[in-house]
Design a protein around this motif. Structure first.
Motif, PDB file in Angstrom:
ATOM      1  N   GLY A 187      47.208  43.125  48.143  1.00 24.92           N
ATOM      2  CA  GLY A 187      47.942  43.917  47.166  1.00 24.92           C
ATOM      3  C   GLY A 187      49.428  43.639  47.066  1.00 24.92           C
ATOM      4  N   ARG A 234      52.563  41.778  45.767  1.00 21.14           N
ATOM      5  CA  ARG A 234      52.861  40.968  44.583  1.00 21.14           C
ATOM      6  C   ARG A 234      53.454  39.626  44.993  1.00 21.14           C
ATOM      7  N   GLY A 248      50.010  40.550  36.561  1.00 20.21           N
ATOM      8  CA  GLY A 248      49.630  41.817  35.944  1.00 20.21           C
ATOM      9  C   GLY A 248      49.325  41.732  34.465  1.00 20.21           C
ATOM     10  N   SER A 277      41.893  43.338  38.711  1.00 21.24           N
ATOM     11  CA  SER A 277      42.024  44.754  39.060  1.00 21.24           C
ATOM     12  C   SER A 277      43.211  44.987  39.981  1.00 21.24           C
ATOM     13  N   LEU A 278      43.358  44.134  40.967  1.00 19.24           N
ATOM     14  CA  LEU A 278      44.466  44.244  41.920  1.00 19.24           C
ATOM     15  C   LEU A 278      45.811  44.143  41.193  1.00 19.24           C
ATOM     16  N   GLU A 279      45.926  43.165  40.302  1.00 16.25           N
ATOM     17  CA  GLU A 279      47.198  42.950  39.601  1.00 16.25           C
ATOM     18  C   GLU A 279      47.467  44.041  38.574  1.00 16.25           C
ATOM     19  N   SER A 280      46.444  44.571  37.943  1.00  6.53           N
ATOM     20  CA  SER A 280      46.683  45.600  36.922  1.00  6.53           C
ATOM     21  C   SER A 280      47.081  46.938  37.543  1.00  6.53           C
ATOM     22  N   SER A 281      46.731  47.143  38.800  1.00  2.00           N
ATOM     23  CA  SER A 281      47.072  48.403  39.455  1.00  2.00           C
ATOM     24  C   SER A 281      48.401  48.342  40.188  1.00  2.00           C
ATOM     25  N   ALA A 282      49.001  47.168  40.215  1.00  2.00           N
ATOM     26  CA  ALA A 282      50.279  47.022  40.944  1.00  2.00           C
ATOM     27  C   ALA A 282      51.453  47.540  40.153  1.00  2.00           C
TER      28      ALA A 282
END
Length: 154
Positions: free
Chosen positions: A58, A60, A89, A149-154
């Protein structure tokens, strides 16, 4: 990495039941894969593996400072270089890429070229083909979904 950095390195990826494996030649990454098991001769210690592990957890990271050696056809190189410009993202699609890559005729074979370049990407994650929503990815499907999913939630 320096020019003397050469070898195969692999480390486990938390939560994915896979390892991340990188191939480096003359200080440049030439391959990245996510196999179930590492090569037997892979070393376990490399700073880029630590960064990739943090990314998959998670943290960046754009990896824009990582030297990559692309040995792919010219039209694939143009596509992959453009994919490398898609910010963390964010996502794009195949048709948009086909229109955005200089030298590719979006009306003719552009989308086919984009799909072929994405599928053959030798360094997924470093060149983030998972950011192309409707294109193939060189990473396994479940990994590409997890990365989006990981990048969109960051």
């Amino acid at each position: 990495m320096d020019a003397s950095d050469t070898g195969i390195y692999a480390g486990e990826v938390a939560g994915l039941d896979r390892v991340v494996q990188i191939g480096i030649a003359s200080g440049r990454v030439i391959s990245l894969s996510l196999p179930d098991e590492p090569d037997e001769d892979a070393s376990r210690n490399h700073a880029l593996l630590d960064r990739l592990g943090a990314y998959f957890s998670g943290e960046r990271d754009e990896f824009s400072d990582v030297p990559v050696a692309l040995t792919v056809p010219t039209d694939h190189r143009a596509v992959l270089e453009r994919v490398g410009e898609v910010p963390y993202g964010e996502t794009t699609d195949v048709a948009t890429l086909a229109r955005a890559v200089p030298g590719i005729d979006a009306e003719d074979e552009g989308e086919r070229i984009v799909r072929a370049a994405l599928e053959a990407n030798p360094v997924p994650v470093l060149i983030p083909d998972h950011r192309v929503r409707d294109g193939p990815s060189a990473t396994p499907d479940e990994v590409a979904r997890a990365l989006r999913s990981l990048e969109s939630s960051a």
